[in-house]
Design an enzyme around this catalytic site. Structure first.
Site, short mmCIF file in Angstrom:
data_model
loop_
_atom_site.label_atom_id
_atom_site.label_comp_id
_atom_site.label_asym_id
_atom_site.label_seq_id
_atom_site.Cartn_x
_atom_site.Cartn_y
_atom_site.Cartn_z
CG ASN A 149 36.31 41.92 46.71
OD1 ASN A 149 37.12 41.52 45.87
ND2 ASN A 149 35.24 41.88 46.82
CB CYS A 281 31.61 43.13 43.55
SG CYS A 281 31.45 41.65 43.25
P1 NAD Z 1 41.46 47.68 41.37
O1 NAD Z 1 40.61 47.83 40.10
O2 NAD Z 1 42.16 48.75 41.98
O3 NAD Z 1 42.59 46.50 41.43
C1 NAD Z 1 42.24 45.24 40.86
C2 NAD Z 1 43.57 44.70 40.35
O4 NAD Z 1 44.18 45.28 39.10
C3 NAD Z 1 44.63 44.45 41.42
O5 NAD Z 1 45.33 43.30 41.13
C4 NAD Z 1 45.64 45.79 40.69
O6 NAD Z 1 46.89 45.43 41.06
C5 NAD Z 1 45.52 45.49 39.22
N1 NAD Z 1 45.55 46.97 38.71
C6 NAD Z 1 45.64 48.24 39.04
N2 NAD Z 1 45.89 49.08 38.01
C7 NAD Z 1 46.10 48.33 36.96
C8 NAD Z 1 46.28 48.64 35.46
N3 NAD Z 1 46.38 49.81 34.93
N4 NAD Z 1 46.36 47.67 34.52
C9 NAD Z 1 46.12 46.18 34.94
N5 NAD Z 1 45.99 46.00 36.46
C10 NAD Z 1 45.96 46.90 37.13
O7 NAD Z 1 40.54 47.01 42.41
P2 NAD Z 1 40.62 46.71 43.79
O8 NAD Z 1 40.55 48.08 44.73
O9 NAD Z 1 41.65 45.87 44.22
O10 NAD Z 1 39.16 45.98 44.15
C11 NAD Z 1 38.21 46.49 44.49
C12 NAD Z 1 36.96 46.83 43.23
O11 NAD Z 1 36.80 45.48 42.47
C13 NAD Z 1 35.57 47.24 43.54
O12 NAD Z 1 35.52 48.20 42.40
C14 NAD Z 1 34.78 46.21 43.40
O13 NAD Z 1 33.29 46.36 43.24
C15 NAD Z 1 35.36 45.25 42.33
N6 NAD Z 1 35.03 43.77 42.48
C16 NAD Z 1 34.23 43.50 41.34
C17 NAD Z 1 33.76 42.18 41.44
C18 NAD Z 1 32.88 41.82 40.21
O14 NAD Z 1 32.62 40.38 40.20
N7 NAD Z 1 32.14 42.35 39.45
C19 NAD Z 1 34.15 41.39 42.32
C20 NAD Z 1 35.07 41.95 43.34
C21 NAD Z 1 35.46 43.04 43.33
#
Ligand code: NAD
Length: 478
Positions: A149, A281
């Site tokens: 994002n 987020c």
């Molecule tokens: P996601 O969890 O699908 O993916 C995040 C990252 O994790 C990606 O690089 C992905 O390839 C990797 N990933 C996926 N499966 C994995 C696994 N099993 N083991 C290790 N890594 C893995 O999230 P997204 O769809 O990319 O992002 C959106 C989400 O991120 C939303 O839920 C949002 O709220 C959250 N977010 C949180 C914050 C915060 O600061 N709390 C900030 C931005 C986004």
């Protein structure tokens, strides 16, 4: 068609097995590049490079680490236009937004931690016959995993404190938006970052992120992404006692009292609801409004939302660009259908948009939904799109109870001119970050993170430097 490369041991490197994933431009729906579909063999090469670089990098003076990081910050600034265009092409966000927010913040992240490390100090504890002092030592090889994002913004937010503290890093950007991380690897080469200090491995979460989490030589994982994946990482990391920092999902309340400064609240609420297509987020997706101003708020909010322009990210006049990917676009549309099935009334939006010439892109109208109870799925589950619900409340107690009614606890916004109430709400809301009469006003020194299903640990300032170092107490008897 160009493809991008991993960055291992200071060099741009194709994936070992030669496999790639198509990279889609969400504003048109066209495939425009290819990202490495890396796997364990690439992670292994990166870990070896990082391990080899660690002794020298951890012994490099703070001034020198700081100097290289400042150079990287300068180069990000010098490449503002190019990086902003790349970010927008990958993510669908308006170019103006990437230029104003994402890229400047990526540069600030590097610059901030280049300075913070020069101010990072440890404690001494004196006894009558001894002195204790605490060392803060880098962990070694650490992993960072980031989402799509705010691609370069969140990618650098993790890398900067990790390398400032003397660690060597394996960084995995989202496979959906890898382009700015690739350009960042070119910048690191140009800045003269020693080889192996940072290694960027592109690819799928299961093939790269999960392998990094499992890897015995990676001492810590700093993750930002969904709560579901955060839970997976926690499960794998716990039995091997790997240090984890988890920044996860949110379902943030925006609580509006009748005594607020109305016009300021309206302007900021437009942003906190729909900035970056609602894919931040910290966006306030549940809006609770004191009953006495509810009807006025509703009329004004709907009118201003209807006036928002959705269109191609290169058009400087658009408020919202494209949704990041087809699966996410479909997910958001299905959440809107669920809201309808749950009895929600769509006050505006609620549908896909097809801008002329970009009909195959993924665009959704900013959407306001009314009439749903706090405990329905729409008000409990993260949608992560341009979709908000609105509902009235009557008392401060009710507002607090509504604000705290989900499993999430990342951030909250409260609008009131009553100081006592502002403080009571701030104290009692279950969230890691509370904004009073503002939203997303960031000071990089402050602790950043969530409670409940939104997070474990804190990023930002010295919190991040503490995460990326291990304290060691030394006791000297005299
Ligand atoms: P996601 O969890 O699908 O993916 C995040 C990252 O994790 C990606 O690089 C992905 O390839 C990797 N990933 C996926 N499966 C994995 C696994 N099993 N083991 C290790 N890594 C893995 O999230 P997204 O769809 O990319 O992002 C959106 C989400 O991120 C939303 O839920 C949002 O709220 C959250 N977010 C949180 C914050 C915060 O600061 N709390 C900030 C931005 C986004």
């Amino acid at each position: 068609m160009t493809s991008i490369s991993n960055y291992i041991n200071g060099q741009l490197t194709p994936p070992t097995r030669g496999n790639y994933i198509d990279l889609v431009n969400p504003s048109t729906g066209d495939v425009y590049s290819q990202v490495p579909d890396s796997d364990i063999s690439d992670v292994e090469k990166a870990v070896n490079a990082a391990e080899a670089a660690f002794a020298e990098w951890s012994a490099t003076s703070i001034e020198e680490r700081s100097r290289v990081m400042t150079k990287i910050a300068d180069l990000i600034e010098a490449n503002l236009e190019r990086l902003a265009k790349a970010e927008s092409l990958d993510n669908g966000k308006p170019i103006w937004l990437a230029k104003q927010v994402d890229i400047p913040r990526a540069s600030s992240n590097m610059r901030f931690f280049a300075q913070a490390i020069t101010q990072f100090a440890t404690n001494a504890h004196e006894m009558t016959n001894a002195i204790n002092y605490t060392l803060r030592q880098p962990l070694g090889v650490v992993g960072t995993i980031s989402p799509w994002n705010l691609p370069l913004y969140l990618f650098t937010w993790k890398i900067a404190p990790a390398i400032a503290a003397g660690n060597c890093v394996i960084a995995k950007p989202s496979e959906v938006t890898p382009m700015s991380a690739f350009l960042f690897s070119e910048i690191c080469i140009e800045a003269g970052l020693p080889k192996g200090v940072l290694n960027i491995i592109h690819g799928d979460g299961l093939k790269v992120g999960a392998e990094m989490t499992k890897h015995p030589k990676i001492k810590a994982i700093s993750f930002t992404g969904s709560t579901r994946v955060g839970a997976e990482i926690a499960k794998v990391a716990a039995p091997v006692f790997k240090k984890v920092s988890l920044e996860m999902g949110g379902k943030n309340p925006n609580v509006i009292f009748a005594d607020c400064e109305y016009e300021k609240m309206m302007k900021v609420t437009m942003r906190s609801s729909f900035a970056n297509q609602g894919q931040i987020c910290l966006c306030g997706s549940r809006i609770y409004v004191e009953a006495s101003i509810y009807e006025k708020f509703k009329t004004d909010f709907v009118e201003r939302t209807k006036a928002m322009k959705v269109g191609h990210p290169s058009d400087d006049s658009v408020n919202l660009g494209a949704i990041v990917s087809k699966p996410h676009y479909e997910k958001i549309l299905s959440c809107i259908e669920l809201a309808k099935a749950e009895g929600g009334k769509i006050l505006t939006g609620g549908e896909a948009i097809f801008p002329k010439g970009y009909e195959n892109g993924y665009y959704i109208a900013p959407t306001i939904i009314e009439g749903l109870p706090a405990n329905c799925r729409t008000n409990q589950e993260e949608i992560f799109g341009p979709v908000v619900t609105i509902a009235p409340f009557r008392t401060e107690e009710e507002a607090l109870q509504l604000a705290n009614s989900t499993q999430y606890g990342l951030s909250a916004t409260v609008w009131t001119e009553n100081l006592g109430r502002a403080n009571r709400m701030a104290k009692n809301i279950h969230a890691g970050i509370v904004w009073i009469n503002t939203w997303l006003l960031r000071d990089l020194r402050t602790p950043f993170g969530g409670v409940k299903s939104s997070g474990v640990g804190r990023e930002g300032g010295f919190e991040a430097l503490r995460f990326f170092t291990e304290p060691k107490n030394v006791c000297i008897r005299f």
